[in-house]
Design a protein around this motif. Structure first.
Motif, PDB file in Angstrom:
ATOM      1  N   THR A  93       0.967  -1.085   0.068  1.00  0.00           N
ATOM      2  CA  THR A  93      -0.015   0.095   0.093  1.00  0.00           C
ATOM      3  C   THR A  93       0.980   1.116   0.007  1.00  0.00           C
ATOM      4  OG1 THR A  93      -1.839  -1.168   1.400  1.00  0.00           O
ATOM      5  CG2 THR A  93      -1.927   1.136   1.345  1.00  0.00           C
ATOM      6  N   VAL A  94       1.731   1.313   0.901  1.00  0.00           N
ATOM      7  CA  VAL A  94       2.557   2.509   0.899  1.00  0.00           C
ATOM      8  C   VAL A  94       3.651   2.874  -0.233  1.00  0.00           C
ATOM      9  CG1 VAL A  94       2.687   2.280   3.353  1.00  0.00           C
ATOM     10  CG2 VAL A  94       4.466   1.227   2.243  1.00  0.00           C
ATOM     11  N   ARG A  95       3.606   1.980  -1.125  1.00  0.00           N
ATOM     12  CA  ARG A  95       4.504   2.043  -2.369  1.00  0.00           C
ATOM     13  C   ARG A  95       4.111   3.407  -3.103  1.00  0.00           C
ATOM     14  NH1 ARG A  95       4.555  -3.797  -4.828  1.00  0.00           N
ATOM     15  NH2 ARG A  95       5.923  -4.879  -3.497  1.00  0.00           N
ATOM     16  N   LYS A  96       2.852   3.584  -2.839  1.00  0.00           N
ATOM     17  CA  LYS A  96       2.150   4.817  -3.660  1.00  0.00           C
ATOM     18  C   LYS A  96       2.398   6.121  -3.026  1.00  0.00           C
ATOM     19  CE  LYS A  96      -1.459   1.928  -5.794  1.00  0.00           C
ATOM     20  NZ  LYS A  96      -2.998   1.641  -5.709  1.00  0.00           N
ATOM     21  N   LYS A  97       2.838   6.077  -1.900  1.00  0.00           N
ATOM     22  CA  LYS A  97       3.013   7.267  -0.851  1.00  0.00           C
ATOM     23  C   LYS A  97       4.444   7.906  -1.077  1.00  0.00           C
ATOM     24  CE  LYS A  97      -0.290   5.762   2.576  1.00  0.00           C
ATOM     25  NZ  LYS A  97      -1.375   6.873   1.808  1.00  0.00           N
ATOM     26  N   ALA A  98       4.540   9.100  -0.558  1.00  0.00           N
ATOM     27  CA  ALA A  98       6.114   9.732  -0.956  1.00  0.00           C
ATOM     28  C   ALA A  98       6.737   9.139   0.102  1.00  0.00           C
ATOM     29  CB  ALA A  98       5.822  11.495  -0.537  1.00  0.00           C
ATOM     30  N   TYR A  99       6.250   9.145   1.270  1.00  0.00           N
ATOM     31  CA  TYR A  99       7.379   8.508   2.412  1.00  0.00           C
ATOM     32  C   TYR A  99       6.344   8.058   3.349  1.00  0.00           C
ATOM     33  CZ  TYR A  99       6.647  13.083   4.483  1.00  0.00           C
ATOM     34  OH  TYR A  99       6.129  14.107   5.259  1.00  0.00           O
ATOM     35  N   VAL A 100       6.770   7.219   4.282  1.00  0.00           N
ATOM     36  CA  VAL A 100       6.164   7.023   5.493  1.00  0.00           C
ATOM     37  C   VAL A 100       7.053   7.344   6.696  1.00  0.00           C
ATOM     38  CG1 VAL A 100       4.794   4.963   4.796  1.00  0.00           C
ATOM     39  CG2 VAL A 100       7.275   4.542   5.567  1.00  0.00           C
ATOM     40  N   ILE A 101       6.441   7.280   7.766  1.00  0.00           N
ATOM     41  CA  ILE A 101       7.142   7.684   9.228  1.00  0.00           C
ATOM     42  C   ILE A 101       7.191   6.457  10.121  1.00  0.00           C
ATOM     43  CG2 ILE A 101       7.137   9.401  10.967  1.00  0.00           C
ATOM     44  CD1 ILE A 101       5.538  11.150   9.445  1.00  0.00           C
ATOM     45  N   LEU A 102       8.269   6.278  10.409  1.00  0.00           N
ATOM     46  CA  LEU A 102       8.536   5.189  11.579  1.00  0.00           C
ATOM     47  C   LEU A 102       8.900   5.727  13.048  1.00  0.00           C
ATOM     48  CD1 LEU A 102       9.035   2.219  12.182  1.00  0.00           C
ATOM     49  CD2 LEU A 102      11.349   2.484  11.637  1.00  0.00           C
ATOM     50  N   ASP A 103       8.060   5.179  14.043  1.00  0.00           N
ATOM     51  CA  ASP A 103       8.201   5.583  15.164  1.00  0.00           C
ATOM     52  C   ASP A 103       7.928   4.500  16.484  1.00  0.00           C
ATOM     53  OD1 ASP A 103       9.111   7.012  17.477  1.00  0.00           O
ATOM     54  OD2 ASP A 103       7.694   8.596  17.186  1.00  0.00           O
ATOM     55  N   GLY A 104       8.041   4.612  17.430  1.00  0.00           N
ATOM     56  CA  GLY A 104       7.240   3.450  18.505  1.00  0.00           C
ATOM     57  C   GLY A 104       6.936   4.222  19.691  1.00  0.00           C
ATOM     58  N   LEU A 133       3.979   2.458  11.664  1.00  0.00           N
ATOM     59  CA  LEU A 133       4.203   3.299  10.516  1.00  0.00           C
ATOM     60  C   LEU A 133       3.112   4.213  10.397  1.00  0.00           C
ATOM     61  CD1 LEU A 133       5.599   0.341   7.861  1.00  0.00           C
ATOM     62  CD2 LEU A 133       6.871   2.331   8.985  1.00  0.00           C
ATOM     63  N   ALA A 134       3.382   5.112   9.858  1.00  0.00           N
ATOM     64  CA  ALA A 134       2.315   6.127   9.500  1.00  0.00           C
ATOM     65  C   ALA A 134       2.439   6.837   8.053  1.00  0.00           C
ATOM     66  CB  ALA A 134       2.181   7.241  10.523  1.00  0.00           C
ATOM     67  N   ASP A 135       1.272   7.595   7.489  1.00  0.00           N
ATOM     68  CA  ASP A 135       1.488   8.415   6.326  1.00  0.00           C
ATOM     69  C   ASP A 135       2.058   9.660   6.525  1.00  0.00           C
ATOM     70  OD1 ASP A 135      -0.567   9.579   7.238  1.00  0.00           O
ATOM     71  OD2 ASP A 135      -2.016   8.778   5.724  1.00  0.00           O
ATOM     72  N   PRO A 136       2.290  10.319   5.622  1.00  0.00           N
ATOM     73  CA  PRO A 136       2.937  11.736   5.562  1.00  0.00           C
ATOM     74  C   PRO A 136       1.959  12.682   6.519  1.00  0.00           C
ATOM     75  CG  PRO A 136       3.251  10.887   3.358  1.00  0.00           C
ATOM     76  CD  PRO A 136       2.486   9.995   4.150  1.00  0.00           C
ATOM     77  N   ALA A 137       0.513  12.323   6.543  1.00  0.00           N
ATOM     78  CA  ALA A 137      -0.348  13.154   7.640  1.00  0.00           C
ATOM     79  C   ALA A 137      -0.168  12.803   9.105  1.00  0.00           C
ATOM     80  CB  ALA A 137      -1.737  13.146   6.957  1.00  0.00           C
ATOM     81  N   GLY A 138       0.416  11.736   9.290  1.00  0.00           N
ATOM     82  CA  GLY A 138       0.256  11.062  10.538  1.00  0.00           C
ATOM     83  C   GLY A 138      -0.576  10.011  10.897  1.00  0.00           C
ATOM     84  N   ARG A 139      -1.236   9.634   9.787  1.00  0.00           N
ATOM     85  CA  ARG A 139      -2.260   8.663  10.227  1.00  0.00           C
ATOM     86  C   ARG A 139      -1.442   7.207  10.352  1.00  0.00           C
ATOM     87  NH1 ARG A 139      -5.017  11.994   6.143  1.00  0.00           N
ATOM     88  NH2 ARG A 139      -3.987  10.796   4.648  1.00  0.00           N
ATOM     89  N   LEU A 140      -2.086   6.602  11.202  1.00  0.00           N
ATOM     90  CA  LEU A 140      -1.487   5.146  11.511  1.00  0.00           C
ATOM     91  C   LEU A 140      -1.743   4.337  10.368  1.00  0.00           C
ATOM     92  CD1 LEU A 140      -2.155   4.696  15.216  1.00  0.00           C
ATOM     93  CD2 LEU A 140       0.086   5.355  14.305  1.00  0.00           C
ATOM     94  N   LEU A 213       2.963  12.511  13.678  1.00  0.00           N
ATOM     95  CA  LEU A 213       2.986  10.965  14.074  1.00  0.00           C
ATOM     96  C   LEU A 213       2.751  10.986  15.577  1.00  0.00           C
ATOM     97  CD1 LEU A 213       2.814   7.892  13.578  1.00  0.00           C
ATOM     98  CD2 LEU A 213       5.518   8.141  13.492  1.00  0.00           C
ATOM     99  N   GLU A 214       3.373  11.795  16.299  1.00  0.00           N
ATOM    100  CA  GLU A 214       3.468  11.531  17.887  1.00  0.00           C
ATOM    101  C   GLU A 214       1.957  11.901  18.370  1.00  0.00           C
ATOM    102  OE1 GLU A 214       4.957  11.293  21.586  1.00  0.00           O
ATOM    103  OE2 GLU A 214       6.016  10.752  19.513  1.00  0.00           O
ATOM    104  N   GLY A 215       1.357  12.683  17.742  1.00  0.00           N
ATOM    105  CA  GLY A 215      -0.121  12.913  18.114  1.00  0.00           C
ATOM    106  C   GLY A 215      -0.971  11.511  17.799  1.00  0.00           C
ATOM    107  N   ALA A 216      -0.853  10.976  16.805  1.00  0.00           N
ATOM    108  CA  ALA A 216      -1.476   9.686  16.538  1.00  0.00           C
ATOM    109  C   ALA A 216      -1.091   8.408  17.567  1.00  0.00           C
ATOM    110  CB  ALA A 216      -1.263   9.287  15.169  1.00  0.00           C
ATOM    111  N   VAL A 217       0.278   8.518  17.898  1.00  0.00           N
ATOM    112  CA  VAL A 217       0.752   7.511  18.811  1.00  0.00           C
ATOM    113  C   VAL A 217       0.105   7.736  20.214  1.00  0.00           C
ATOM    114  CG1 VAL A 217       2.777   6.713  19.994  1.00  0.00           C
ATOM    115  CG2 VAL A 217       2.822   6.965  17.547  1.00  0.00           C
TER     116      VAL A 217
END
Length: 270
Positions: A93-104, A133-140, A213-217
């Motif tokens: 799915t994320v291949r189509k996105k500009a980038y993803v965000i990794l956090d824990g 993993l989240a999209d550039p908008a911070g959605r999980l 992403l921090e807000g979603a986490v």
């Protein structure tokens, strides 16, 4: 025993999908009658992680037994966790996105004497380490299986093969400095205080993505508070974060006037 009405700051966007999932499950197993309807069971399940109500308080409020509350919650959590996508499905799915965000994050759990491997020295409490993993908008998009809180976030990511999967499909990923050396696909901020030019802009843009992403986490931490464990002492949090991730995409927005989205009877034992 006293009972009083309360509310959950969620809309029907969270209640209706869970109610439909429970109704389908009851039809499949041939459950003819239960003390609570699918809608009431969904409210009970949502009240447990969202409000932190214990099994005893929920049992008193909904006028059922504590064992029934435990069975209802475990049933719903297992159904929601089964819907969670695998890492391979997410990478597609994320291949189509500009980038993803990794956090824990470290999901807090109650502690007992056997919880020493689950103590996080960074967070100063016992918990389970989950990588997201989240999209550039911070959605999980994806949440990993939980490992003890004492394990470093980079070790957890490598244990699930996240950096390797991102590199294999050439998916760009942003992460914080804790993921230094994770792999060629994971970009981390530059070190130093007096950065200039494009390095400074890189750190600024990456910091903005990390804040989203921090807000979603943090929402997942608040909504996924784990009550306890089974008789063997194993954490009962293994599937909770997957269930919270699925509910996260269906949650409603709090009304400006207050929290009274769903009425929940709460019990207080005297």
């Amino acid at each position: 025993m006293l009972v009083y009405p309360s509310g959950i700051d969620l809309s029907s966007r969270s209640l209706q999908p869970l109610s439909g999932l429970l109704a389908g499950h009851r039809r499949r197993i041939g459950s003819r009658w239960r003390r609570l309807t699918c809608g009431r069971q969904a409210v009970l399940v949502l009240a447990h992680p969202r409000c932190g109500d214990t099994y005893a308080r929920l049992a008193a409020g909904f006028r059922v037994g504590i064992a029934t509350v435990h069975r209802y919650i475990r049933e719903a959590v297992d159904l929601l966790a089964a819907l969670a996508p695998t890492l391979e499905q997410v990478i597609t799915t994320v291949r189509k996105k500009a980038y993803v965000i990794l956090d824990g994050t470290v999901l807090p759990i109650d502690r007992i004497a056997a919880d020493r491997p689950y103590y996080s020295g960074k967070k100063k409490h016992h918990g389970m380490n989950v990588q997201v993993l989240a999209d550039p908008a911070g959605r999980l998009i994806w949440a990993s299986d939980a490992l003890p809180g004492a394990v470093h976030g980079l070790t957890v990511a490598r244990a699930h093969g996240t950096p390797a999967a991102l590199a294999a499909d050439d998916v760009k990923c942003w992460a914080d400095r804790a993921y230094q050396g994770a792999g060629p696909a994971v970009r981390v901020p530059f070190r130093g205080k007096n950065l200039r030019g494009w390095r400074r802009r890189h750190n600024r843009d990456q910091g903005q993505g990390s804040l989203r992403l921090e807000g979603a986490v943090q929402h997942q931490c608040r909504a996924g508070r784990v009550e306890r464990r089974d008789e063997r002492g194993d954490p009962a949090a293994e599937h909770v974060h997957h269930a919270v991730r699925d509910l996260h995409h269906h949650r409603g927005v709090r009304r400006p006037g207050g929290w009274h989205e769903h009425a929940v009877p709460r019990g207080r034992v005297r």
